[in-house]
Design an enzyme around this catalytic site. Sequence first.
Site, PDB file in Angstrom:
ATOM      1  N   VAL A  12      36.543  34.547  42.755  1.00  0.00           N
ATOM      2  CA  VAL A  12      37.302  33.336  43.072  1.00  0.00           C
ATOM      3  C   VAL A  12      38.739  33.607  43.515  1.00  0.00           C
ATOM      4  O   VAL A  12      39.450  32.679  43.923  1.00  0.00           O
ATOM      5  CB  VAL A  12      37.314  32.353  41.879  1.00  0.00           C
ATOM      6  CG1 VAL A  12      35.915  31.794  41.647  1.00  0.00           C
ATOM      7  CG2 VAL A  12      37.868  32.996  40.613  1.00  0.00           C
ATOM      8  N   THR A  15      41.721  38.800  41.524  1.00  0.00           N
ATOM      9  CA  THR A  15      42.379  40.062  41.888  1.00  0.00           C
ATOM     10  C   THR A  15      43.437  39.848  42.959  1.00  0.00           C
ATOM     11  O   THR A  15      44.526  40.437  42.896  1.00  0.00           O
ATOM     12  CB  THR A  15      41.336  41.087  42.399  1.00  0.00           C
ATOM     13  OG1 THR A  15      40.360  41.281  41.379  1.00  0.00           O
ATOM     14  CG2 THR A  15      41.980  42.414  42.727  1.00  0.00           C
ATOM     15  N   VAL A  16      43.121  38.998  43.929  1.00  0.00           N
ATOM     16  CA  VAL A  16      44.101  38.747  45.000  1.00  0.00           C
ATOM     17  C   VAL A  16      45.382  38.185  44.380  1.00  0.00           C
ATOM     18  O   VAL A  16      46.490  38.651  44.682  1.00  0.00           O
ATOM     19  CB  VAL A  16      43.517  37.798  46.078  1.00  0.00           C
ATOM     20  CG1 VAL A  16      44.579  37.446  47.107  1.00  0.00           C
ATOM     21  CG2 VAL A  16      42.305  38.432  46.752  1.00  0.00           C
ATOM     22  N   LYS A  36      42.944  45.795  34.285  1.00  0.00           N
ATOM     23  CA  LYS A  36      41.592  45.211  34.299  1.00  0.00           C
ATOM     24  C   LYS A  36      40.837  46.044  33.269  1.00  0.00           C
ATOM     25  O   LYS A  36      40.197  47.048  33.595  1.00  0.00           O
ATOM     26  CB  LYS A  36      40.982  45.336  35.693  1.00  0.00           C
ATOM     27  CG  LYS A  36      39.521  44.906  35.762  1.00  0.00           C
ATOM     28  CD  LYS A  36      39.296  43.703  36.630  1.00  0.00           C
ATOM     29  CE  LYS A  36      37.836  43.319  36.640  1.00  0.00           C
ATOM     30  NZ  LYS A  36      37.594  42.086  37.374  1.00  0.00           N
TER      31      LYS A  36
HETATM   32  N1  LIG Z   1      44.123  33.997  48.326  1.00  0.00           N
HETATM   33  C1  LIG Z   1      43.222  34.700  49.017  1.00  0.00           C
HETATM   34  N2  LIG Z   1      43.505  35.101  50.256  1.00  0.00           N
HETATM   35  C2  LIG Z   1      42.622  35.821  50.981  1.00  0.00           C
HETATM   36  N3  LIG Z   1      41.420  36.184  50.560  1.00  0.00           N
HETATM   37  C3  LIG Z   1      41.086  35.815  49.321  1.00  0.00           C
HETATM   38  C4  LIG Z   1      41.946  35.055  48.485  1.00  0.00           C
HETATM   39  N4  LIG Z   1      41.324  34.854  47.319  1.00  0.00           N
HETATM   40  C5  LIG Z   1      40.134  35.449  47.423  1.00  0.00           C
HETATM   41  N5  LIG Z   1      39.967  36.011  48.629  1.00  0.00           N
HETATM   42  C6  LIG Z   1      38.776  36.711  49.144  1.00  0.00           C
HETATM   43  O1  LIG Z   1      37.736  36.560  48.204  1.00  0.00           O
HETATM   44  C7  LIG Z   1      37.321  37.843  47.726  1.00  0.00           C
HETATM   45  C8  LIG Z   1      37.143  37.742  46.241  1.00  0.00           C
HETATM   46  O2  LIG Z   1      38.421  37.586  45.673  1.00  0.00           O
HETATM   47  P1  LIG Z   1      38.826  38.424  44.391  1.00  0.00           P
HETATM   48  O3  LIG Z   1      38.338  39.820  44.513  1.00  0.00           O
HETATM   49  O4  LIG Z   1      40.279  38.218  44.165  1.00  0.00           O
HETATM   50  O5  LIG Z   1      37.966  37.633  43.313  1.00  0.00           O
HETATM   51  P2  LIG Z   1      37.892  37.903  41.753  1.00  0.00           P
HETATM   52  O6  LIG Z   1      37.936  36.586  41.091  1.00  0.00           O
HETATM   53  O7  LIG Z   1      38.904  38.900  41.388  1.00  0.00           O
HETATM   54  O8  LIG Z   1      36.414  38.536  41.638  1.00  0.00           O
HETATM   55  P3  LIG Z   1      35.807  39.460  40.457  1.00  0.00           P
HETATM   56  O9  LIG Z   1      35.105  38.514  39.550  1.00  0.00           O
HETATM   57  O10 LIG Z   1      34.881  40.368  41.205  1.00  0.00           O
HETATM   58  O11 LIG Z   1      36.913  40.197  39.803  1.00  0.00           O
HETATM   59  C9  LIG Z   1      38.419  38.828  48.134  1.00  0.00           C
HETATM   60  O12 LIG Z   1      37.927  40.104  48.417  1.00  0.00           O
HETATM   61  C10 LIG Z   1      39.004  38.203  49.354  1.00  0.00           C
HETATM   62  O13 LIG Z   1      38.233  38.587  50.474  1.00  0.00           O
HETATM   63 MG   LIG Z   2      38.619  40.755  40.570  1.00  0.00          MG
END
Ligand SMILES: Nc1ncnc2c1ncn2[C@@H]1O[C@H](COP(=O)(O)OP(=O)(O)OP(=O)(O)O)[C@@H](O)[C@H]1O
Ligand SMILES: [Mg+2]
Length: 235
Positions: A12, A15-16, A36
Amino acid sequence: MIFYITGNDTGVGKTVLTATWTRYLRDRGHRVVALKPLASGGRTDPRLLWESAGRIIPLDEVNPWWFRAPIAPAAAARRIGLRIELPRVVQHVQRLAQQFEIVLVEGAGGLLSPLGTNFDNRDLMQALQARPIVVVPNRLGAVNQTRLVCEALAGTQLPRPHCVLVNQPHHHPAIRTHAELLASYLPQNALHFFPWLRTFPDSLRRAIPPAIRNALTGLTTAVLKDTGDPRTHEG
Ligand SMILES: Nc1ncnc2c1ncn2[C@@H]1O[C@H](COP(=O)(O)OP(=O)(O)OP(=O)(O)O)[C@@H](O)[C@H]1O
Ligand SMILES: [Mg+2]
């Protein structure tokens, strides 16, 4: 102080947000590290967080427990007969919290995803007495998703969550209603919006664009105000 970045689901934007926020806090002169503690499906997230904090601690401290299998960490650990006990994870994070002014902890999966032996992200957050940051994609359904996570946190003794709605590349007309609806349902919870970064993760290596800096300034000011930290202005 420890902030715990969780969300309504996996993928969601945790990480970003965490990596970009870490970089921003570093630029502002804060002594910050991003962790993490448990990761599955590889080590991409820990590496990004490690880079965002300028590799200030070893990768194995950013992420002591990791699994190749793209399944919940608790299931991946069980598969190989490993027990991950909550006190060990807590001890690890608390040790770093003594060395750093700000620790950002990215959870795995969504709020109630199983992490280890009989604990999930909510349990870890509570054991750490961390401040919850709830990430939800800002698309149709975001009001329901945000309310579900906040209701699941409402029964805890944790500080009020800050909710971060991540704007999506294609805006749905419904998103215009979200600020007002969430303010009426969750008047105690702070609501923030975070832009879509067209150039992530390359943007981590360059200067943070103004729209993102503004969003992070708003978030930082609000969370530091909640902690009683006097540095609520941009340094
Ligand atoms: N603010 C943002 N701007 C650009 N791309 C984004 C953004 N948020 C999410 N994404 C896209 O969605 C993908 C998933 O986001 P992210 O890796 O941050 O999710 P997560 O919640 O950390 O997932 P996980 O549960 O795997 O840790 C990213 O690789 C990116 O491509
Ligand atoms: Mg993540």
